[in-house]
Design an enzyme around this catalytic site. Structure first.
Site, PDB file in Angstrom:
ATOM      1  N   SER A 240     -31.104-121.990  39.591  1.00  0.00           N
ATOM      2  CA  SER A 240     -31.315-122.719  38.351  1.00  0.00           C
ATOM      3  C   SER A 240     -32.191-121.871  37.433  1.00  0.00           C
ATOM      4  CB  SER A 240     -32.009-124.059  38.628  1.00  0.00           C
ATOM      5  OG  SER A 240     -33.307-123.835  39.166  1.00  0.00           O
ATOM      6  N   LYS A 241     -32.484-122.400  36.258  1.00  0.00           N
ATOM      7  CA  LYS A 241     -33.286-121.623  35.303  1.00  0.00           C
ATOM      8  C   LYS A 241     -34.666-121.304  35.841  1.00  0.00           C
ATOM      9  CE  LYS A 241     -31.005-122.931  30.997  1.00  0.00           C
ATOM     10  NZ  LYS A 241     -31.169-123.537  29.652  1.00  0.00           N
ATOM     11  N   ARG A 242     -35.201-122.193  36.680  1.00  0.00           N
ATOM     12  CA  ARG A 242     -36.539-121.907  37.211  1.00  0.00           C
ATOM     13  C   ARG A 242     -36.528-120.726  38.174  1.00  0.00           C
ATOM     14  NH1 ARG A 242     -37.534-124.165  42.378  1.00  0.00           N
ATOM     15  NH2 ARG A 242     -35.838-125.486  43.143  1.00  0.00           N
TER      16      ARG A 242
END
Length: 483
Positions: A240-242
């Site tokens: 994910s973006k994290r």
């Protein structure tokens, strides 16, 4: 067999890390076998496809230096070809018109869900007389898929995989409005483009069974499938973006080099012994589908930093200077002049071993072109204030004054001569070298961290060095000396 691979992104967003790795694997495999690497933009989803996304994908591939062969193909532009294949299947009895309404399909799915059954179309129009079709209802065209036996895929990564045909329903080929579905378009395009190997994420594995059935219905030879595991975050969770699941352009802006990104993406799911650093040329010579693992790879920004630092150290100084100058110029909204460019280029050998990214490299080079007088960091300011104060013993001159006098009288201006003079001055004052070198660094760079300071002074030249020393002394006096 001539090797032809393809990268087929949907232009609904940026070129993400998973897509970039898929493109790289296809590019490497084609180059390894002297084949072709084609680009197809799968833009049949007109509601979500955008021209901005197309350009982002193209720019991302160009930045990664993954050149495709020929012109990029628009899938939407080939929709008439897709529809013609559906009509051919219909004419030969391998497809049929289905008049099931959306409401009937919803009711069917609800009944299957309630009974705990897999949700799939039940084939109610498969053998039904078209004369029974309701008036005014446009039909879809469905593939008449085999109901007995198995569909088998000899996947180059996953091995042999089988699925019972009874588990697959009759998929829609052409919608009621006459537009082709993704499944039909992909197969027709891959056949017409003579794709020999379909290398893609294993989230497409289920699609492959249906696509093979369509190849068989058309009497076409399927390509070799190679479904590569997806990329997970460093914690093993879905990327994910994290975790860093950003567009390729974000990594460019974060200061990564394209060759470093290619090397890192290559090692996400493919390996050759314990080698971590592989040049692109070596990767082309080694890449094989047998080297692709079946387990999900883990994306780790710290490892990417490590790989990028290696490529920064190996990169040509002139190239790095141009990239850094671009960033420095953008930060102050005007390009660097010729003299400033020369300073940045001259400092590269001392700067690049200390940086992991171009951002860090540009930060490290900023002092070279910063407006004068410099605004020192807090630590540097403390050093300057102390060095501007008169000494309590000796001739009473401050460190900065003594440095200015000593360096101003040097007959030769070189890093070796500057270092020798500063060492001699330190000895004469009964001080360690650092007691003079650190204030000199603070005065010339405004920081306590820099490339070797004698090299910096030599690079600046006598006039610039003495000017910065004078301004540092004035700053120290105005700030109240050692207080």
């Amino acid at each position: 067999m001539s090797v032809v691979t393809r990268f087929a992104p949907s232009p609904t967003g940026f070129l993400h890390i998973g897509g970039a790795r898929t493109a790289l694997f296809n590019w490497l495999f084609a180059r390894r076998h002297g084949g072709q690497f084609l680009l197809r933009i799968e833009d049949t989803d007109r509601a979500r496809s955008t021209e901005a996304a197309v350009q982002a994908i193209l720019e991302g591939l160009r930045w990664l230096e993954l050149a495709w062969d020929g012109e990029a193909v628009s899938q939407f532009a080939r929709r008439a070809c897709h529809a013609a294949v559906a009509a051919d299947l219909l004419a030969r009895g391998h497809a049929y018109h289905c008049y099931t309404s959306p409401e009937e399909l919803a009711a069917l799915r609800e009944a299957q869900r309630a009974a705990g059954q897999p949700m799939r179309y039940d084939g109610r129009w498969r053998d039904r007389d078209p004369a029974e079709a309701p008036e005014g209802v446009p039909p879809v065209i469905r593939l008449k898929a085999p109901k007995e036996g198995e569909t088998v895929i000899a996947d180059a990564v996953q091995g042999e995989i089988r699925v019972a045909n009874a588990q697959l329903d009759d998929m829609v080929l052409l919608r009621a409005d006459g537009t082709p579905t993704y499944m039909l378009s992909v197969v027709v395009d891959d056949h017409d483009m003579a794709i020999s190997h379909v290398i893609r994420g294993d989230d497409h594995l289920t699609n492959a069974f249906r696509q093979v059935q369509l190849y068989q219905a058309m009497g076409w030879t399927p390509p070799v499938f190679a479904h590569i595991p997806l990329i997970h975050g460093s914690d093993g969770a879905k990327l994910s973006k994290r975790h860093g699941a950003l567009g390729v352009e974000a990594y460019r802006d974060m200061g990564y080099l394209p060759e470093a990104m290619r090397n890192y993406l290559l090692r996400l799911g493919w390996g050759h012994g314990d080698e971590e650093i592989l040049s692109t040329e070596r990767a082309v010579g080694l890449f094989s589908l047998e080297g692709v693992g079946r387990a999900a790879a883990r994306f780790d920004l710290a490892k990417l930093d490590h790989v990028n630092a290696h490529y920064l150290r190996a990169a040509d100084d002139a190239r790095l200077a141009a990239l850094v100058a671009e960033r420095l110029g953008a930060a102050r909204e005007r390009p660097l002049g010729a003299g400033e460019m020369a300073l940045v280029a001259g400092a590269m050998p001392g700067l690049k071993p200390r940086a992991r990214t171009l951002v860090e490299l540009a930060d490290g080079a900023a002092f070279l072109v910063a407006p004068r007088p410099l605004v020192p960091t807090d630590q540097a300011a403390r050093l300057i204030r102390t060095a501007a104060a008169p000494a309590a013993d000796g001739d009473g001159s401050s460190v900065l004054a003594a440095l200015t006098e000593t360096l101003g009288g040097l007959p030769e201006w070189s890093d070796a001569a500057i270092e020798q003079a500063v060492r001699a001055l330190a000895a004469a004052r009964g001080a360690k070298l650092g007691a003079l070198a650190q204030p000199l660094r603070a005065a010339l760079t405004g920081s306590t961290v820099s490339p070797p300071i004698f090299e910096v002074a030599a690079l600046f030249g006598r006039e610039e060095t003495l000017g910065r020393l004078g301004e540092a002394a004035e700053f120290g006096r105005s700030e109240g000396g050692a207080g």
